[in-house]
Design a protein around this motif. Structure first.
Motif, mmCIF file in Angstrom:
data_model
loop_
_atom_site.group_PDB
_atom_site.id
_atom_site.type_symbol
_atom_site.label_atom_id
_atom_site.label_comp_id
_atom_site.label_asym_id
_atom_site.label_seq_id
_atom_site.Cartn_x
_atom_site.Cartn_y
_atom_site.Cartn_z
ATOM 1 N N GLU A 141 0.832 -1.200 0.000
ATOM 2 C CA GLU A 141 0.000 0.000 0.000
ATOM 3 C C GLU A 141 0.871 1.256 0.000
ATOM 4 N N PHE A 142 1.958 1.199 0.759
ATOM 5 C CA PHE A 142 2.871 2.331 0.837
ATOM 6 C C PHE A 142 3.501 2.613 -0.524
ATOM 7 N N ARG A 143 3.980 1.564 -1.171
ATOM 8 C CA ARG A 143 4.611 1.736 -2.484
ATOM 9 C C ARG A 143 3.605 2.254 -3.516
ATOM 10 N N ALA A 144 2.387 1.694 -3.497
ATOM 11 C CA ALA A 144 1.359 2.135 -4.445
ATOM 12 C C ALA A 144 1.009 3.601 -4.225
ATOM 13 N N ARG A 145 0.978 4.024 -2.963
ATOM 14 C CA ARG A 145 0.664 5.416 -2.654
ATOM 15 C C ARG A 145 1.721 6.345 -3.217
ATOM 16 N N LEU A 146 2.984 5.989 -3.042
ATOM 17 C CA LEU A 146 4.059 6.828 -3.567
ATOM 18 C C LEU A 146 4.039 6.860 -5.097
ATOM 19 N N GLU A 147 3.716 5.742 -5.715
ATOM 20 C CA GLU A 147 3.627 5.707 -7.176
ATOM 21 C C GLU A 147 2.503 6.604 -7.676
ATOM 22 N N ASP A 148 1.371 6.604 -6.974
ATOM 23 C CA ASP A 148 0.261 7.492 -7.342
ATOM 24 C C ASP A 148 0.665 8.955 -7.188
ATOM 25 N N ASP A 149 1.305 9.257 -6.066
ATOM 26 C CA ASP A 149 1.779 10.624 -5.823
ATOM 27 C C ASP A 149 2.776 11.051 -6.893
ATOM 28 N N LEU A 150 3.652 10.126 -7.271
ATOM 29 C CA LEU A 150 4.676 10.436 -8.263
ATOM 30 C C LEU A 150 4.051 10.727 -9.620
ATOM 31 N N ALA A 151 3.018 9.993 -10.000
ATOM 32 C CA ALA A 151 2.344 10.228 -11.277
ATOM 33 C C ALA A 151 1.700 11.614 -11.305
ATOM 34 N N VAL A 152 1.067 11.999 -10.209
ATOM 35 C CA VAL A 152 0.472 13.330 -10.118
ATOM 36 C C VAL A 152 1.564 14.393 -10.193
ATOM 37 N N SER A 153 2.650 14.158 -9.500
ATOM 38 C CA SER A 153 3.753 15.106 -9.474
ATOM 39 C C SER A 153 4.381 15.271 -10.858
ATOM 40 N N LEU A 154 4.517 14.182 -11.581
ATOM 41 C CA LEU A 154 5.078 14.257 -12.936
ATOM 42 C C LEU A 154 4.168 15.072 -13.853
ATOM 43 N N GLY A 155 2.856 14.874 -13.717
ATOM 44 C CA GLY A 155 1.925 15.671 -14.504
ATOM 45 C C GLY A 155 2.061 17.156 -14.208
#
Length: 199
Positions: A141-155
């Motif tokens: 869950e922690f890794r998935a959360r960071l990946e979601d945050d990273l995708a938003v940040s890249l956008g």
């Protein structure tokens, strides 16, 4: 800053947030829904440099990338006097979990519907932050959360890079555009580093 001062700043921030939510100005202000204590204030009483607060706002996730201040945040910080105190505000969307690699197991101390959580603030005051912190997420869950945050940040980084390029050679100041690009860049790199530590 003394521990008692840090706790008082949290209490005053909660009161100011309640005051703003109840005032006619609320319809023009950012829709802040929660305040979470994070980092040093969750530990044992001691002198600290600043208090870290996650400010949750009812905006889409894409409008609140990591380390980027949403439109209207300066007004909110001035009204609540957060800008006048050693308070670091980190903005989060109400449509996703508040926690991430930096906001590790924060503690909720104010909610727009219920106001100040006096018990949580008392626990923080006495160095019992562990008792009011949320549970740690599972590794997946922690890794998935960071990946979601990273995708938003890249956008956000791509959007602000385009805005910077569009304004780069235009007449007039473009400090605000450059600052927004800097915020998005910092957020993306910070998340990338955080994700690298868990892979």
């Amino acid at each position: 800053m003394k521990w008692s001062t840090a706790i008082r700043n949290l209490g005053e921030l909660a009161q100011a947030s309640s005051d703003l939510a109840a005032s006619p100005a609320a319809k023009y202000a950012l829709p802040v829904t929660q305040l979470w204590a994070a980092q040093e204030i969750l530990g044992m009483p001691r002198d600290i440099e600043w208090v870290t607060v996650a400010v949750v706002v009812d905006l889409p996730v894409e409008d609140v990338p990591w380390l980027v201040k949403p439109n209207g945040s300066e007004h909110w910080e001035n009204f609540t006097r957060a800008a006048k105190h050693p308070i670091v505000t980190l903005w989060r969307s109400a449509q996703a979990p508040v926690w991430n690699h930096y906001l590790s197991r924060p503690a909720l101390f104010w909610d727009r519907r219920t106001g100040l959580d006096a018990d949580a603030l008392q626990a923080l005051s006495e160095g019992r932050g562990e008792e009011v912190r949320i549970s740690a997420p599972a590794p997946d869950e922690f890794r998935a959360r960071l990946e979601d945050d990273l995708a938003v940040s890249l956008g956000a980084l791509r959007e602000r890079t385009r805005a910077y390029e569009d304004r780069r050679w235009s007449p007039g100041k473009f400090t605000a555009v450059a600052d927004e690009l800097g915020e998005a860049s910092n957020g993306y790199v910070d998340l990338l580093d955080g994700l690298g530590r868990v892979l």
